[in-house]
Design a protein around this motif. Sequence first.
Motif, PDB file in Angstrom:
ATOM      1  N   ASN A  79       0.816  -1.223   0.000  1.00  0.00           N
ATOM      2  CA  ASN A  79       0.000   0.000   0.000  1.00  0.00           C
ATOM      3  C   ASN A  79       0.847   1.269   0.000  1.00  0.00           C
ATOM      4  O   ASN A  79       1.992   1.273   0.464  1.00  0.00           O
ATOM      5  N   GLY A  80       0.245   2.367  -0.458  1.00  0.00           N
ATOM      6  CA  GLY A  80       0.870   3.672  -0.326  1.00  0.00           C
ATOM      7  C   GLY A  80       1.069   4.042   1.131  1.00  0.00           C
ATOM      8  O   GLY A  80       2.100   4.619   1.501  1.00  0.00           O
ATOM      9  N   TYR A  83       4.304   2.943   2.889  1.00  0.00           N
ATOM     10  CA  TYR A  83       5.593   3.516   2.482  1.00  0.00           C
ATOM     11  C   TYR A  83       6.428   3.844   3.709  1.00  0.00           C
ATOM     12  O   TYR A  83       5.934   4.431   4.686  1.00  0.00           O
ATOM     13  N   SER A  99      15.615   3.179  -2.363  1.00  0.00           N
ATOM     14  CA  SER A  99      15.020   2.469  -1.229  1.00  0.00           C
ATOM     15  C   SER A  99      15.874   1.253  -0.905  1.00  0.00           C
ATOM     16  O   SER A  99      16.468   0.656  -1.800  1.00  0.00           O
ATOM     17  N   LEU A 121      12.015   2.776  -4.947  1.00  0.00           N
ATOM     18  CA  LEU A 121      10.575   2.946  -4.853  1.00  0.00           C
ATOM     19  C   LEU A 121      10.131   3.540  -6.182  1.00  0.00           C
ATOM     20  O   LEU A 121      10.407   4.704  -6.476  1.00  0.00           O
ATOM     21  N   TYR A 123       6.949   3.908  -7.301  1.00  0.00           N
ATOM     22  CA  TYR A 123       5.716   4.707  -7.255  1.00  0.00           C
ATOM     23  C   TYR A 123       5.045   4.521  -5.900  1.00  0.00           C
ATOM     24  O   TYR A 123       4.978   3.403  -5.385  1.00  0.00           O
ATOM     25  N   SER A 124       4.545   5.607  -5.332  1.00  0.00           N
ATOM     26  CA  SER A 124       3.750   5.523  -4.109  1.00  0.00           C
ATOM     27  C   SER A 124       2.779   6.698  -4.052  1.00  0.00           C
ATOM     28  O   SER A 124       3.162   7.846  -4.299  1.00  0.00           O
ATOM     29  N   THR A 125       1.532   6.401  -3.717  1.00  0.00           N
ATOM     30  CA  THR A 125       0.532   7.452  -3.557  1.00  0.00           C
ATOM     31  C   THR A 125      -0.650   6.927  -2.756  1.00  0.00           C
ATOM     32  O   THR A 125      -0.861   5.711  -2.656  1.00  0.00           O
ATOM     33  N   ASP A 130      -4.260   3.481  -3.438  1.00  0.00           N
ATOM     34  CA  ASP A 130      -3.418   3.385  -2.240  1.00  0.00           C
ATOM     35  C   ASP A 130      -2.375   2.308  -2.514  1.00  0.00           C
ATOM     36  O   ASP A 130      -2.545   1.152  -2.139  1.00  0.00           O
ATOM     37  N   SER A 132       1.978   1.248  -3.258  1.00  0.00           N
ATOM     38  CA  SER A 132       3.422   1.450  -3.408  1.00  0.00           C
ATOM     39  C   SER A 132       3.966   0.290  -4.226  1.00  0.00           C
ATOM     40  O   SER A 132       3.627  -0.876  -3.971  1.00  0.00           O
ATOM     41  N   TYR A 134       7.649  -1.266  -5.572  1.00  0.00           N
ATOM     42  CA  TYR A 134       9.096  -1.231  -5.427  1.00  0.00           C
ATOM     43  C   TYR A 134       9.764  -2.095  -6.489  1.00  0.00           C
ATOM     44  O   TYR A 134       9.249  -3.156  -6.862  1.00  0.00           O
ATOM     45  N   GLY A 213      -1.749  -3.935   2.330  1.00  0.00           N
ATOM     46  CA  GLY A 213      -0.800  -4.266   1.292  1.00  0.00           C
ATOM     47  C   GLY A 213      -0.882  -5.697   0.810  1.00  0.00           C
ATOM     48  O   GLY A 213      -0.160  -6.091  -0.114  1.00  0.00           O
TER      49      GLY A 213
END
Length: 291
Positions: A79-80, A83, A99, A121, A123-125, A130, A132, A134, A213
Motif C-alpha cells: 500500500n501507499g 511507504y 530504497s 521505490l 511509485y507511491s501514492t 493506495d 506502493s 518497489y 498491502g
Amino acid sequence: MKVLRRTALATAILSCAGFASVAPASAQTAPEPATQTTSQSTTVASDSLAGTIALDNCSGSLVRYAQSEGGDKALMLTNGHCYEGGMPEAGEVITDQPSSRTGKLLNTAGDPVGTVTADTLLYSTMTGTDVSLYQLDATYDEITADTDIEPLTLASSKPTDKTAITVASGYWQRTWHCDVNGFVDTLKEADWTMHDSVRYSMPGCDILGGSSGSPVIDDASGEVVAVNNTINEGGEDCTMNNPCEVNEDGTTTATEGEGYAQQTYWITTCLTDDRKLDLSVEGCLLAKPAN
C-alpha cells in the motif's frame, strides 16, 4: 489508516485497521533471511501464501506483469500508506526514490524462505488509489533459483462483480476469503480519496491491522486484482479508520466492518513496450505528480 503501536500480539489482533492496516514489528514472527526470484507466474491455491511478503509493519507480494521476463528486476507491491517514509499526503505522488526496504518472502505454507531487498521505490501514492510499487535488487530468475518461489501476476483488467477472492497476508501468514461485492466510485477516508475501489462481501474479509498491502487474488485465475487497504472500524463517516462511500448526490454511506481494496490493473495501464512504469503513457490511470 492508524498505525497500531501495541506491543503484544493479542492486543494487535483486536485492532482492525482502517486506512492504515499497519501492525507493529514486535507482533511479527521474525523469519530467517535469504533471497528470492523467478521468471514465471504461479496460480496459487486459495490458502497458499506463496509469493507473499512480510514487511515490518504491513503485508506485500512479489509481483510481475503478464509480459515480464525472467531477467527483469523483480517487483514488490504493497500500500501507499505502508511507504517507509510515512503516509503520502493527499495529492502527493512519490516516484523513483532510492530504497533499501526489505521483506521476508514466504512459501505456500507461510514459512519464510528468504529476504528480498528493494533498490528503488518506483511509485507511491494515496491519491485515487493506495499503492506502493518497489523494484527489487534481484531479478525474477535469481529469486526463483534461490527460493523456488515464483511471482504473482498483476491482472491487466478489472475484476468482475461477485468474483471469488482471497486476501493473502504475509504479515499475519493467513488468508481471508470472500467475494467482490461491487465497486465504489468514490471512497473517502479522512483527507484521502480513492476511486473505483473493490468492496468486500461480508463477513469473510474481516481484515486485521498488518494486512494492509496484501494481494487480493482472483481464486479462478490466480492473478492479483487488487491490494487490500482499509476497513471501517467504528461506523463513523469519512474519518480516519472509517472510510465512507460518497454517493452521486454527494451524500455518504458508512458501514461498520466494511472492507475495501484498490484495483491494481491501473498499474498495467502505465507500462511502456519494454515494461517500464511511465506515467506519461496514454491512458495511464495512476495519479501523476503535481509538478
